[in-house]
Design a protein around this motif. Sequence first.
Motif, short mmCIF file in Angstrom:
data_model
loop_
_atom_site.label_atom_id
_atom_site.label_comp_id
_atom_site.label_asym_id
_atom_site.label_seq_id
_atom_site.Cartn_x
_atom_site.Cartn_y
_atom_site.Cartn_z
N GLU A 162 -45.86 -66.52 -38.27
CA GLU A 162 -45.94 -65.94 -37.37
C GLU A 162 -45.71 -64.48 -37.69
O GLU A 162 -45.71 -63.14 -37.04
CB GLU A 162 -44.62 -65.41 -36.33
N ALA A 163 -45.06 -63.71 -38.43
CA ALA A 163 -45.39 -62.43 -39.31
C ALA A 163 -47.11 -61.93 -39.71
O ALA A 163 -47.17 -60.62 -39.08
CB ALA A 163 -44.67 -62.01 -40.73
N ALA A 164 -47.73 -63.01 -40.31
CA ALA A 164 -49.29 -62.43 -40.39
C ALA A 164 -49.95 -61.89 -39.12
O ALA A 164 -50.89 -60.44 -39.18
CB ALA A 164 -49.61 -63.07 -41.15
N ALA A 165 -49.15 -62.32 -37.61
CA ALA A 165 -50.38 -62.28 -36.02
C ALA A 165 -49.58 -61.43 -36.08
O ALA A 165 -49.89 -60.27 -35.53
CB ALA A 165 -49.64 -62.90 -35.64
N VAL A 166 -48.05 -60.25 -36.90
CA VAL A 166 -47.76 -58.83 -36.42
C VAL A 166 -47.97 -57.97 -36.97
O VAL A 166 -48.15 -56.91 -37.03
CB VAL A 166 -46.18 -58.85 -35.94
N ALA A 167 -48.24 -57.52 -38.92
CA ALA A 167 -48.28 -56.91 -39.51
C ALA A 167 -48.36 -57.57 -40.65
O ALA A 167 -48.35 -58.97 -41.05
CB ALA A 167 -47.08 -55.78 -39.21
N THR A 168 -49.54 -56.75 -41.74
CA THR A 168 -49.68 -57.00 -42.74
C THR A 168 -48.69 -56.48 -43.44
O THR A 168 -48.66 -55.00 -43.48
CB THR A 168 -50.93 -56.71 -43.31
N MET A 169 -48.23 -56.94 -45.01
CA MET A 169 -46.39 -56.06 -45.51
C MET A 169 -46.95 -56.56 -46.80
O MET A 169 -47.08 -57.89 -47.42
CB MET A 169 -44.98 -56.61 -45.12
N VAL A 170 -46.88 -55.96 -47.70
CA VAL A 170 -47.65 -55.63 -49.02
C VAL A 170 -46.81 -54.63 -49.81
O VAL A 170 -46.84 -53.85 -49.25
CB VAL A 170 -49.11 -55.67 -50.11
N LEU A 171 -46.83 -54.91 -51.43
CA LEU A 171 -45.54 -54.13 -51.88
C LEU A 171 -47.08 -53.54 -53.15
O LEU A 171 -48.21 -53.73 -53.30
CB LEU A 171 -44.80 -54.89 -53.14
N ASP A 172 -47.06 -52.08 -52.36
CA ASP A 172 -48.17 -51.32 -53.09
C ASP A 172 -48.61 -51.13 -55.12
O ASP A 172 -47.33 -51.43 -55.06
CB ASP A 172 -47.55 -49.85 -53.15
N PRO A 173 -49.11 -51.51 -55.19
CA PRO A 173 -49.45 -51.92 -56.76
C PRO A 173 -49.23 -50.73 -57.47
O PRO A 173 -48.99 -50.74 -58.96
CB PRO A 173 -51.14 -52.11 -57.26
N ALA A 174 -48.83 -49.66 -57.10
CA ALA A 174 -48.41 -48.44 -57.33
C ALA A 174 -46.63 -48.29 -57.74
O ALA A 174 -45.68 -49.22 -56.50
CB ALA A 174 -48.74 -46.58 -57.97
N LEU A 175 -46.13 -47.90 -58.95
CA LEU A 175 -45.08 -47.48 -59.32
C LEU A 175 -44.76 -46.57 -59.81
O LEU A 175 -45.07 -45.55 -60.40
CB LEU A 175 -44.56 -48.89 -60.26
N GLU A 176 -43.30 -45.79 -58.48
CA GLU A 176 -43.37 -44.63 -59.23
C GLU A 176 -41.71 -44.71 -60.42
O GLU A 176 -40.65 -45.13 -59.17
CB GLU A 176 -42.52 -43.23 -58.24
N VAL A 177 -42.13 -44.28 -61.61
CA VAL A 177 -40.85 -44.26 -61.92
C VAL A 177 -40.06 -42.96 -62.67
O VAL A 177 -40.53 -41.81 -62.81
CB VAL A 177 -41.33 -44.86 -63.96
N ASP A 178 -38.38 -42.96 -62.39
CA ASP A 178 -38.08 -41.75 -62.58
C ASP A 178 -37.86 -41.06 -63.47
O ASP A 178 -37.98 -41.81 -64.80
CB ASP A 178 -36.28 -41.94 -62.11
N ALA A 179 -37.33 -39.72 -64.01
CA ALA A 179 -37.55 -39.22 -64.79
C ALA A 179 -36.83 -39.67 -65.80
O ALA A 179 -37.63 -39.58 -66.93
CB ALA A 179 -37.28 -37.82 -65.08
N ASP A 180 -35.50 -39.94 -65.30
CA ASP A 180 -34.55 -40.91 -66.76
C ASP A 180 -35.31 -41.91 -66.86
O ASP A 180 -34.30 -42.35 -68.10
CB ASP A 180 -32.90 -40.31 -65.81
N GLY A 181 -36.00 -42.69 -66.33
CA GLY A 181 -36.20 -44.03 -66.49
C GLY A 181 -35.16 -45.33 -66.35
O GLY A 181 -35.52 -46.53 -66.20
N ARG A 182 -34.31 -44.61 -65.11
CA ARG A 182 -33.88 -45.51 -64.91
C ARG A 182 -33.74 -46.34 -63.39
O ARG A 182 -33.25 -47.10 -63.62
CB ARG A 182 -32.21 -44.93 -65.00
N THR A 183 -34.61 -45.53 -62.98
CA THR A 183 -34.67 -46.36 -61.09
C THR A 183 -36.26 -46.30 -61.05
O THR A 183 -36.88 -45.29 -62.40
CB THR A 183 -33.83 -45.36 -60.59
N ALA A 184 -37.59 -46.39 -60.54
CA ALA A 184 -37.98 -46.45 -59.94
C ALA A 184 -38.53 -46.65 -58.05
O ALA A 184 -37.81 -47.49 -58.28
CB ALA A 184 -38.50 -47.72 -60.81
N VAL A 185 -39.25 -46.67 -58.27
CA VAL A 185 -39.55 -46.51 -56.44
C VAL A 185 -41.23 -47.37 -56.20
O VAL A 185 -41.75 -47.57 -56.70
CB VAL A 185 -39.94 -45.13 -55.76
N VAL A 186 -40.53 -48.75 -55.48
CA VAL A 186 -41.30 -49.98 -55.43
C VAL A 186 -41.67 -49.36 -54.08
O VAL A 186 -40.66 -49.34 -53.07
CB VAL A 186 -41.67 -50.83 -55.57
#
Length: 295
Positions: A162-186
């Motif tokens: 049912e969700a696929a009929a509304v929208a496609t949801m994927v995780l971007d293959p890029a990963l943005e790692v914070d300068a201190d290396g402790r967190t990242a953004v997906v």
Amino acid sequence: MTSQLWHSFAVGAAVAVTLPLMSGCDSGDPASQPTSGSSGPITVEVNQSRDQYGQHAILLQLTNTTDSPLTVTGARLRSPLFEDDITWEPSEGSLELPPRQPKSLPAALPAAACETHQATTEINASISYSAPGEDPVEENASASDPFGVLPRNAGELCIASEAAAVATMVLDPALEVDADGRTAVVRLVITPATPGGTGQNLTIESIDETTLLAQSPTDPWPTNTTVGTAPQELPLTIRPARCDPHAVAEDKVGTLLPLRVAIGDRKGVLKIAASNDLRGRIYDFVTAACAGQRA
């Protein structure tokens, strides 16, 4: 997936049936006439390990309760929750079950029967086997599902459809790692199936943490996000959920992001899997971040 959620999968393991040794009288289609359960030579349980959870599959565990080997040529479960049977067939034509030993066999789940509202969740089991010196037989029995393993999986498959009929949801293959290396953004990338049109409402009520990834206390993941008719991206700040030596080596579902969604009157979990590239980047990030914490 949270450890609490995974615990429910682990303990909610199973469907068990006992199949009698000898066939009863033939009174029609054996698949529609299940026999009930006196004690028999083979027991069948349906389990779902972490490996199967991310692959829409289950494990059929067959146990030979006799003192002689039995040869199995097929196993099948039938549930009104699915459009087709859940089947297993040996790759080499047959499988020998040693005495008093179980064997776990993978079986893919078919499409869920989302449009039909079944009055019963009765499960029928059928297994084809032969004992030494005897002709092959196919036995049928009613199965029980005390922990709701099959309804849970059918519900998730219907949510995904049912969700696929509304929208496609994927995780971007890029990963943005914070300068201190402790967190990242997906980034969760959402693309409406019919841009600018009107369709069924979908809301991402919340996002569960996984066995490998947790949200940042200072930048929590969004809640109650409405999926509209325009593309959008949700940046998710992640940090390692665990840093024990086996966190990455033993990971099975840590990069499978569970979204708790509502679509019309249906609510459930929609699992968004990281691509191979993103999974590798996440593993590298978790390894480096944990090493930094120990330094």
